[in-house]
Design a protein around this motif. Structure first.
Motif, short mmCIF file in Angstrom:
data_model
loop_
_atom_site.label_atom_id
_atom_site.label_comp_id
_atom_site.label_asym_id
_atom_site.label_seq_id
_atom_site.Cartn_x
_atom_site.Cartn_y
_atom_site.Cartn_z
N GLU A 1 1.84 17.41 1.02
CA GLU A 1 1.62 18.50 2.21
C GLU A 1 2.01 17.89 3.58
O GLU A 1 2.43 18.72 4.41
CB GLU A 1 0.10 18.95 2.09
N GLU A 2 1.80 16.71 3.89
CA GLU A 2 1.84 16.34 5.20
C GLU A 2 3.68 16.05 5.25
O GLU A 2 3.90 16.31 6.45
CB GLU A 2 1.49 14.65 5.42
N ASP A 3 4.39 16.11 4.30
CA ASP A 3 5.90 16.12 4.23
C ASP A 3 6.25 17.58 4.35
O ASP A 3 7.44 17.69 4.36
CB ASP A 3 6.42 15.21 3.21
N ASN B 1 -2.16 7.34 0.77
CA ASN B 1 -1.58 8.60 0.32
C ASN B 1 -1.95 9.71 1.35
O ASN B 1 -3.01 10.58 1.03
CB ASN B 1 -2.06 9.03 -0.94
N ALA B 2 -1.53 9.46 2.81
CA ALA B 2 -2.17 10.31 3.60
C ALA B 2 -3.57 10.44 4.12
O ALA B 2 -4.31 10.58 3.19
CB ALA B 2 -1.47 11.75 3.57
N GLY B 3 -3.84 10.32 5.29
CA GLY B 3 -5.27 10.25 5.72
C GLY B 3 -5.95 8.94 5.84
O GLY B 3 -7.24 9.05 5.55
N THR B 4 -5.13 7.95 6.07
CA THR B 4 -5.51 6.66 6.05
C THR B 4 -6.53 6.46 7.10
O THR B 4 -7.15 5.45 7.00
CB THR B 4 -4.51 5.58 5.81
N ARG B 5 -6.03 6.98 8.42
CA ARG B 5 -6.66 6.42 9.55
C ARG B 5 -8.06 6.99 9.59
O ARG B 5 -9.18 6.35 10.13
CB ARG B 5 -6.07 6.98 10.76
N ILE B 6 -8.40 8.14 8.90
CA ILE B 6 -9.93 8.65 8.69
C ILE B 6 -10.52 7.77 7.61
O ILE B 6 -11.46 7.37 7.76
CB ILE B 6 -9.76 10.14 8.37
N ARG C 1 4.09 -0.18 15.77
CA ARG C 1 3.30 0.81 16.78
C ARG C 1 2.56 1.68 16.20
O ARG C 1 1.33 1.77 16.99
CB ARG C 1 4.65 1.56 17.53
N ARG C 2 2.60 2.13 15.04
CA ARG C 2 1.61 3.26 14.45
C ARG C 2 0.32 2.59 14.19
O ARG C 2 -0.58 2.92 14.51
CB ARG C 2 2.23 3.78 13.10
N GLU C 3 0.46 0.97 13.66
CA GLU C 3 -1.02 0.58 13.65
C GLU C 3 -1.63 0.35 14.84
O GLU C 3 -2.73 0.08 14.93
CB GLU C 3 -0.73 -0.69 12.71
N SER D 1 0.91 -1.16 0.15
CA SER D 1 -0.20 0.08 -0.20
C SER D 1 0.74 1.14 0.15
O SER D 1 0.31 2.37 0.04
CB SER D 1 -0.89 0.02 1.15
N VAL D 2 2.27 0.98 0.46
CA VAL D 2 2.88 2.44 0.52
C VAL D 2 4.30 2.13 -0.46
O VAL D 2 4.51 1.02 -0.71
CB VAL D 2 3.59 2.52 1.76
N PRO D 3 4.91 3.12 -0.82
CA PRO D 3 5.97 2.92 -1.87
C PRO D 3 7.25 2.10 -1.21
O PRO D 3 7.77 1.11 -2.10
CB PRO D 3 6.70 4.34 -1.87
#
Ligand code: CDP
Length: 246
Positions: free
Chosen positions: A177-179, A131-136, A94-96, A83-85
């Motif tokens: 933008e997140e970066d 691409n950013a915003g996946t938790r939402i 830990r993030r998950e 799902s990511v590069p």
């Protein structure tokens, strides 16, 4: 977009993906996508793709984890390795685990858990593309899947990440933008009916004015998203009751 490009607004105030300051990426919702599950949903939010499956309420195992007063939501947010590069290690990090914890708490505010003591409601959400915003994105899918499973809910959970990039408040930050060096990301989820904030996280400094501006933008978007969620649920029920019952 060129690599290493470091602009956030063009001369007309448009963002790198052509959006205006408070415009979110296109959102597509679908319910009832996994036959085996009690409830399920698929959400596309720009490039983000999340699929959610709900099982339960069912017996809580191990039994000592059961809450005699209500059902317990167990939430499993996972990113697919592709799902990511950079390949994501399939082992939950830990993030998950953090995202799963706060998302379970958010959903617990919306569902009427007292009706199902001693049970577990398992919510599995897999991110297929990020691409950013996946938790939402995941939380929208999970909320729809809970409703699709027929679990009584005081409210749906709608959300959006609003924040700051390139010196301005922006809605629904993309990865570029997140970066940004000054980026602040503030994922917010709400129960739009009760106006209750059920999830809020923040990863940088904001002035009080910016914070209130962000809250206002998020509240408006959550109302809009809740309407979309309601629409797709009603559509599913219409289809189910128009002679398409199995
Ligand atoms: O996705 P969300 O914005 O809710 O969470 P984040 O921790 O702020 O991650 C932002 C983005 O970083 C993700 O959406 C992915 O696009 C990316 N990411 C990644 O490339 N590899 C990871 N292991 C985790 C996140």
């Amino acid at each position: 977009m060129e690599k290493n490009e470091e602009w956030y607004f063009d001369a007309k105030g448009k963002r790198i993906d052509g959006r205006s300051q408070f415009e979110h990426r296109p959102i597509n919702l679908k319910v009832g996508v996994i036959e085996r599950a009690d409830g399920s949903a698929y959400v596309e939010w720009g490039q983000n793709k999340a699929v959610a499956a709900v099982y339960g309420p069912r017996e809580m195992l191990p039994k000592h984890m059961a809450d005699p007063n209500k059902a317990s939501i167990r939430y499993f947010y996972r990113m697919a390795p592709f799902s990511v590069p950079d390949r994501k290690n399939p082992k939950p990090g830990r993030r998950e685990i953090e995202i799963s914890k706060v998302s379970a708490e958010a959903l617990s505010r919306a569902a009427e858990l007292e009706q199902f003591p001693n049970t577990a409601i398992d919510v599995f959400v897999t991110i297929l593309d990020a691409n950013a915003g996946t938790r939402i994105t995941a939380l929208l899918a999970a909320s729809l899947a809970l409703a699709d499973a027929g679990i009584p809910m005081k409210d749906l959970v709608a959300g959006i990440a609003v924040g700051k990039a390139g010196g301005k408040v922006v809605s629904d930050l993309n990865k570029h933008e997140e970066d940004a060096p000054d980026a602040v990301d503030l994922p917010i989820a709400m129960g739009p009916n009760t106006d209750e904030v059920v999830l809020m996280q923040m990863d940088g400094p904001l002035t009080e004015k910016e914070f209130h501006e962000i809250l206002d933008v998020a509240r408006k978007s959550c109302q809009e998203i809740k309407d979309m969620q309601m629409e797709v649920l009603k559509q599913k029920y219409k289809e189910d009751f128009n002679g398409d019952l199995k």
